[in-house]
Design a protein around this motif. Structure first.
Motif, short mmCIF file in Angstrom:
data_model
loop_
_atom_site.label_atom_id
_atom_site.label_comp_id
_atom_site.label_asym_id
_atom_site.label_seq_id
_atom_site.Cartn_x
_atom_site.Cartn_y
_atom_site.Cartn_z
N LYS A 13 46.95 54.30 -34.33
CA LYS A 13 47.82 55.24 -33.61
C LYS A 13 47.18 55.71 -32.31
CE LYS A 13 49.85 56.93 -37.89
NZ LYS A 13 49.94 58.03 -38.84
N VAL A 14 45.89 56.05 -32.39
CA VAL A 14 45.18 56.50 -31.19
C VAL A 14 45.08 55.36 -30.18
CG1 VAL A 14 42.91 57.25 -30.35
CG2 VAL A 14 43.94 58.38 -32.31
N SER A 15 44.90 54.14 -30.66
CA SER A 15 44.84 52.99 -29.76
C SER A 15 46.16 52.79 -29.02
CB SER A 15 44.48 51.73 -30.55
OG SER A 15 44.53 50.59 -29.72
N ILE A 16 47.26 52.87 -29.74
CA ILE A 16 48.58 52.72 -29.12
C ILE A 16 48.83 53.85 -28.13
CG2 ILE A 16 51.06 52.81 -29.58
CD1 ILE A 16 50.45 51.25 -32.17
N LEU A 17 48.49 55.08 -28.50
CA LEU A 17 48.67 56.21 -27.59
C LEU A 17 47.78 56.08 -26.36
CD1 LEU A 17 49.00 59.15 -30.13
CD2 LEU A 17 50.80 58.14 -28.71
N HIS A 18 46.59 55.51 -26.53
CA HIS A 18 45.68 55.29 -25.41
C HIS A 18 46.31 54.31 -24.41
CE1 HIS A 18 41.83 54.99 -23.33
NE2 HIS A 18 41.93 53.67 -23.40
N ARG A 19 46.91 53.26 -24.92
CA ARG A 19 47.57 52.28 -24.04
C ARG A 19 48.79 52.88 -23.36
NH1 ARG A 19 46.82 46.44 -26.62
NH2 ARG A 19 44.79 46.78 -27.53
N ILE A 20 49.59 53.63 -24.11
CA ILE A 20 50.78 54.25 -23.53
C ILE A 20 50.39 55.25 -22.45
CG2 ILE A 20 52.71 55.80 -24.03
CD1 ILE A 20 52.95 54.39 -26.76
N SER A 21 49.39 56.10 -22.77
CA SER A 21 48.98 57.10 -21.78
C SER A 21 48.40 56.45 -20.54
CB SER A 21 47.97 58.08 -22.40
OG SER A 21 46.77 57.42 -22.76
N GLY A 22 47.66 55.37 -20.69
CA GLY A 22 47.13 54.65 -19.54
C GLY A 22 48.23 54.04 -18.70
N ALA A 23 49.24 53.47 -19.35
CA ALA A 23 50.36 52.87 -18.62
C ALA A 23 51.14 53.94 -17.86
CB ALA A 23 51.28 52.13 -19.59
N VAL A 24 51.38 55.09 -18.51
CA VAL A 24 52.11 56.17 -17.84
C VAL A 24 51.33 56.67 -16.63
CG1 VAL A 24 52.89 58.57 -18.12
CG2 VAL A 24 53.40 56.89 -19.88
N LEU A 25 50.03 56.87 -16.80
CA LEU A 25 49.22 57.33 -15.67
C LEU A 25 49.21 56.31 -14.54
CD1 LEU A 25 46.20 58.91 -17.57
CD2 LEU A 25 47.94 60.12 -16.27
N PHE A 26 49.11 55.03 -14.89
CA PHE A 26 49.09 53.99 -13.87
C PHE A 26 50.42 53.93 -13.13
CE2 PHE A 26 49.92 49.58 -12.60
CZ PHE A 26 48.87 49.40 -11.71
N LEU A 27 51.51 53.97 -13.86
CA LEU A 27 52.83 53.85 -13.24
C LEU A 27 53.19 55.07 -12.39
CD1 LEU A 27 54.82 52.17 -16.13
CD2 LEU A 27 54.00 51.11 -14.00
N LEU A 28 52.74 56.24 -12.80
CA LEU A 28 53.09 57.46 -12.08
C LEU A 28 52.03 57.88 -11.04
CD1 LEU A 28 54.75 59.64 -14.83
CD2 LEU A 28 55.82 58.27 -13.08
N LEU A 29 50.96 57.12 -10.93
CA LEU A 29 49.91 57.47 -9.98
C LEU A 29 50.41 57.54 -8.54
CD1 LEU A 29 46.94 58.17 -9.67
CD2 LEU A 29 46.48 55.74 -9.35
N PRO A 30 51.21 56.61 -8.05
CA PRO A 30 51.72 56.76 -6.67
C PRO A 30 52.52 58.05 -6.48
CG PRO A 30 52.10 54.53 -7.44
CD PRO A 30 51.62 55.33 -8.62
N PHE A 31 53.34 58.39 -7.46
CA PHE A 31 54.13 59.62 -7.38
C PHE A 31 53.22 60.85 -7.38
CE2 PHE A 31 56.31 63.08 -9.69
CZ PHE A 31 57.29 63.36 -8.74
N ILE A 32 52.24 60.85 -8.26
CA ILE A 32 51.31 61.99 -8.34
C ILE A 32 50.55 62.14 -7.02
CG2 ILE A 32 49.23 62.85 -9.50
CD1 ILE A 32 50.27 61.38 -12.03
N LEU A 33 50.07 61.04 -6.47
CA LEU A 33 49.35 61.11 -5.19
C LEU A 33 50.25 61.55 -4.05
CD1 LEU A 33 47.07 57.95 -5.44
CD2 LEU A 33 46.41 60.35 -5.70
N TYR A 34 51.50 61.12 -4.05
CA TYR A 34 52.44 61.54 -3.03
C TYR A 34 52.68 63.05 -3.10
CZ TYR A 34 56.78 62.25 -0.49
OH TYR A 34 57.74 62.73 0.36
N ILE A 35 52.93 63.55 -4.30
CA ILE A 35 53.15 64.99 -4.48
C ILE A 35 51.91 65.78 -4.07
CG2 ILE A 35 53.57 66.78 -6.22
CD1 ILE A 35 56.05 65.24 -5.51
N PHE A 36 50.75 65.27 -4.46
CA PHE A 36 49.50 65.95 -4.09
C PHE A 36 49.33 65.95 -2.57
CE2 PHE A 36 44.79 65.82 -3.54
CZ PHE A 36 44.54 67.10 -3.99
N ASP A 37 49.61 64.83 -1.92
CA ASP A 37 49.52 64.74 -0.47
C ASP A 37 50.49 65.71 0.21
OD1 ASP A 37 48.73 63.57 2.09
OD2 ASP A 37 50.74 62.66 2.07
N GLN A 38 51.70 65.78 -0.32
CA GLN A 38 52.70 66.68 0.26
C GLN A 38 52.31 68.15 0.07
OE1 GLN A 38 55.39 65.88 2.20
NE2 GLN A 38 54.34 63.91 2.13
#
Length: 139
Positions: free
Chosen positions: A33-58
């Motif tokens: 379960k922790v392994s699957i959640l680790h992969r999901i959380s990594g994918a979410v962070l990777f996919l939303l990183l451009p959005f997070i950086l844009y918001i931070f920049d703004q």
């Protein structure tokens, strides 16, 4: 003797290609379960990183953009999304430390791995709760 072994084997459930109906019955260990959640959380962070950086920049662009950022993040739904991202980061961080220790062959025994998976999950949730309390202004 052969008949008893075949009867025992046939009574056990077989999961070759797990479908949605079988997924509910499947009992995954905590480490899985922790392994699957680790992969999901990594994918979410990777996919939303451009959005997070844009918001931070703004938010850092000017005083007016920072005030707009504060107005947006004052919404409860946005705070819940931020809380989800915070959980993704904290869980991914804690699970990553666990995997580094496993790579060093620390805690690789089945019972130790199960215990460390439960600890990682609880620490991730507890840290998220602490940050969430601060995010919602409860302290």
């Amino acid at each position: 003797m052969v008949d008893e072994n075949q009867e025992l084997k046939s009574s056990k459930p077989v999961y070759r290609n797990i479908g949605l109906a079988q997924l509910i019955k499947y009992r995954l260990p905590w480490a899985g379960k922790v392994s699957i959640l680790h992969r999901i959380s990594g994918a979410v962070l990777f996919l939303l990183l451009p959005f997070i950086l844009y918001i931070f920049d703004q938010s850092l662009a000017s005083e007016l953009s920072y005030q707009n950022f504060q107005a947006i993040t004052g919404n409860v739904l946005v705070k819940l999304i931020c809380l989800g991202l915070i959980w993704c980061f904290l869980h991914h961080f804690c699970a990553g430390i666990r995997y580094l220790l496993l790579d060093l062959e620390i805690g690789v025994e089945k019972s130790e791995a199960n215990r460390s998976a439960i600890i990682v999950f609880c620490i991730g949730v507890a840290l998220t709760a602490v940050v969430g309390l601060k995010l919602f202004g409860l302290y």
